[in-house]
Enzyme design. Structure first.
Site, PDB file in Angstrom:
ATOM      1  N   HIS A 173       0.769  -1.330  -0.031  1.00 15.44           N
ATOM      2  CA  HIS A 173      -0.011  -0.055  -0.175  1.00 15.44           C
ATOM      3  C   HIS A 173       1.044   1.073   0.161  1.00 15.44           C
ATOM      4  O   HIS A 173       2.035   1.182   0.483  1.00 15.44           O
ATOM      5  CB  HIS A 173      -0.869  -0.088   1.086  1.00 15.44           C
ATOM      6  CG  HIS A 173      -2.139   0.954   1.386  1.00 15.44           C
ATOM      7  ND1 HIS A 173      -1.797   2.243   1.660  1.00 15.44           N
ATOM      8  CD2 HIS A 173      -3.475   0.712   0.976  1.00 15.44           C
ATOM      9  CE1 HIS A 173      -3.006   2.797   1.475  1.00 15.44           C
ATOM     10  NE2 HIS A 173      -3.757   2.004   1.214  1.00 15.44           N
ATOM     11  N   ASP A 250       2.066  -4.625   7.773  1.00 17.33           N
ATOM     12  CA  ASP A 250       0.951  -4.115   7.422  1.00 17.33           C
ATOM     13  C   ASP A 250      -0.236  -5.052   7.638  1.00 17.33           C
ATOM     14  O   ASP A 250      -0.451  -6.124   6.785  1.00 17.33           O
ATOM     15  CB  ASP A 250       0.855  -3.500   6.139  1.00 17.33           C
ATOM     16  CG  ASP A 250      -0.400  -2.933   5.769  1.00 17.33           C
ATOM     17  OD1 ASP A 250      -1.325  -2.788   6.671  1.00 17.33           O
ATOM     18  OD2 ASP A 250      -0.402  -2.381   4.636  1.00 17.33           O
ATOM     19  N   GLN A 253      -5.225  -5.612   6.610  1.00 20.02           N
ATOM     20  CA  GLN A 253      -6.244  -6.499   5.808  1.00 20.02           C
ATOM     21  C   GLN A 253      -6.283  -7.966   6.470  1.00 20.02           C
ATOM     22  O   GLN A 253      -6.742  -8.696   5.976  1.00 20.02           O
ATOM     23  CB  GLN A 253      -5.902  -6.737   4.315  1.00 20.02           C
ATOM     24  CG  GLN A 253      -6.040  -5.630   3.412  1.00 20.02           C
ATOM     25  CD  GLN A 253      -7.324  -4.753   3.514  1.00 20.02           C
ATOM     26  OE1 GLN A 253      -8.328  -5.600   3.651  1.00 20.02           O
ATOM     27  NE2 GLN A 253      -7.445  -3.660   3.163  1.00 20.02           N
ATOM     28  N   LYS A 276     -11.536  -0.698   9.528  1.00 15.33           N
ATOM     29  CA  LYS A 276     -11.652  -1.651   9.016  1.00 15.33           C
ATOM     30  C   LYS A 276     -12.158  -2.967   9.541  1.00 15.33           C
ATOM     31  O   LYS A 276     -12.289  -4.253   9.134  1.00 15.33           O
ATOM     32  CB  LYS A 276     -10.360  -2.281   8.093  1.00 15.33           C
ATOM     33  CG  LYS A 276     -10.016  -1.418   6.831  1.00 15.33           C
ATOM     34  CD  LYS A 276      -8.617  -1.556   6.252  1.00 15.33           C
ATOM     35  CE  LYS A 276      -8.249  -0.876   4.762  1.00 15.33           C
ATOM     36  NZ  LYS A 276      -8.227   0.459   5.141  1.00 15.33           N
ATOM     37  N   CYS A 419      -4.510   2.648  -3.897  1.00 11.93           N
ATOM     38  CA  CYS A 419      -3.374   2.975  -3.192  1.00 11.93           C
ATOM     39  C   CYS A 419      -2.469   1.891  -3.429  1.00 11.93           C
ATOM     40  O   CYS A 419      -1.476   1.725  -2.723  1.00 11.93           O
ATOM     41  CB  CYS A 419      -3.759   3.092  -1.653  1.00 11.93           C
ATOM     42  SG  CYS A 419      -4.743   4.550  -1.559  1.00 11.93           S
TER      43      CYS A 419
END
Length: 464
Positions: A173, A250, A253, A276, A419
């Site tokens: 991202h 990261d 997700q 999220k 992104c």
């Protein structure tokens, strides 16, 4: 190059919550934002619930799903961008502002003490949710982007030297790329990017070749927001640690969709965003190992992050306060705690298993659409995709697809580069469409999306 056609969007109308006809016609259960039963998820494991999907069980907890958009039942498939919020989270935010709104850590009166207790309880909930060893390893930030910037400017500028290397993948991202571009320019460090293999997954064999004693940091996603690939973080961390490098994960997700154990992964840093995972916007968090956080200088200066202030110098608080300058997002942090309560009551493994089944159903139906190209690995016994699909349809711009799906069918998906412009350039496209699922989605949602997509493709093919 394809050009997108973006007609003017018409207004949408909410279903009348008092309309029995609308509720019956669309098969919705009545809901009330003020129902006491809505403060906990409607997902107790029972004989009755075993025959009903998790999506059908949880949908009543999400008021926003019970509306029409452009005259059609809303089908929300943009969960990789942001999730919807259950009544429990909405009521928690309302209760904070109605019952004990006050600044934290700065008062001895009841409201301040109550707000402080709930704010710090939310930190403990985050720590438990990702199995951090201590809640002081959790730093609240504005979002995951700010969390990455915190590591970049605090740890990065203190530890990176000319000639040092930072390894990333081309599938990261932008928020995991741009901060390191800025910091590497200041520190004289080099960025090295890992490419994809033939299955459109970051090539871990090449990663082994890239790592060296020059590598000081590996920045890597757990789950790709475009490719839907799930990376073996524990193995990657082991490889990085073998050459003395730290790892920043990261997990935006992954944390909302599966069990994430930072101690089991042995990650040095990990970031995620509340919005999220059924929580409010404006709040995210950084996990950092205690020894690393303790050695890092402040990122921002101001109130809260100090120990003592003199005219010529200041001393700083211990983590996490050192990195939380000023009045924090108090209500949002407490709302995140409520979201964690909601998800934990369901069980993250249960959510993950349901989403794997639903995600496979999405892929298997989407791949049958004429002239479609789905990005990322094909699902198999050994390859598990996250519950999202980024795709293009030959000769149709993804923004045109998303626009017609919304205006004519009430289906919300995302279009654009998500992104991830470097990844899209590697894939040979400027943009893609993306449908992404969450725990409250159902196979009926997928069916509605596929039906609408086929009609959309047929519509554009009429002009060819």
């Amino acid at each position: 190059m394809m050009e997108a056609i973006v007609p003017k969007l018409p207004p949408f109308n909410f279903l009348n919550p008092n309309s029995t006809t609308a509720v019956r016609r669309l098969g919705f259960r009545r809901f009330s934002c003020y129902s006491s039963s809505s403060l906990s998820p409607s997902v107790s494991v029972s004989a009755e619930s075993e025959s009903v999907s998790l999506g059908h069980i949880t949908r009543p907890d999400f008021p926003i799903l019970h509306q029409e958009v452009n005259g059609k039942k809303l089908v929300y498939l943009d969960n990789a961008a942001t999730s919807q919020k259950p009544v429990a989270v909405i009521k928690t935010l309302q209760n904070y502002y109605e019952a004990y709104n006050s600044n934290v850590h700065r008062g001895i009166h009841y409201l301040s003490a109550k707000a402080t207790d709930e704010y710090e309880l939310a930190r403990k909930k985050v720590a438990a949710f990702i199995n951090a060893s201590d809640s002081r390893e959790i730093v609240f930030t504005r979002n995951a982007t700010e969390a990455i910037n915190l590591v970049a400017y605090s740890w990065g500028l203190s530890n990176l030297k000319p000639g040092d290397e930072i390894v990333l993948t081309i599938a990261e991202h932008h928020s995991a790329i741009v901060p390191w571009q800025l910091v590497s320019q200041k520190a004289g460090a080099m960025l090295k990017f890992l490419n994809l293999n033939g299955d459109e997954i970051p090539d871990l064999d090449k990663l082994k070749e890239m790592l060296s004693r020059k590598t000081k940091l590996v920045v890597i996603h757990h789950v790709s927001n475009v490719l839907a690939s799930v990376l073996p973080i524990k193995e990657i961390v082991h490889l990085a640690h073998d050459v003395g490098a730290k790892v920043l994960v990261d997990a935006c997700q992954s944390v909302p969709h599966m069990v994430v154990d930072v101690q089991g992964l042995d990650a040095d840093f990990l970031v995620a965003s509340s919005h999220k995972m059924c929580g409010p916007t404006g709040i995210g968090f950084l996990y950092g190992k205690s020894d690393l956080l303790s050695a890092m200088p402040p990122f921002l200066g101001g109130g809260e992050m100090i120990s003592d202030v003199f005219l010529d110098h200041s001393t700083y608080a211990d983590p996490p306060s050192r990195f939380e300058a000023g009045t924090p997002a108090i209500g949002e942090a407490i709302g995140l705690g409520a979201a964690i309560d909601y998800l934990s009551a369901i069980g993250m493994q249960r959510i993950h298993e349901y989403e794997m089944e639903l995600g496979t159903y999405l892929y298997e139906n989407l791949v049958r659409v004429p002239s479609v190209r789905i990005y990322g690995p094909k699902p198999s016994e050994n390859v598990h995709r996250a519950a999202l699909c980024s795709f293009n349809v030959e000769n149709i711009h993804p923004t045109d697809i998303a626009t017609i799906l919304d205006q004519q069918h009430g289906v919300a998906i995302r279009s654009g580069h998500h992104c991830a412009q470097p990844l899209h350039r590697h894939l040979g496209v400027n943009a893609s469409a993306r449908a992404s699922l969450y725990l409250y989605n159902t196979k009926e949602d997928v069916d509605d999306f596929i039906h609408a997509l086929n009609e959309t493709v047929n519509f554009f093919n009429m002009f060819r």
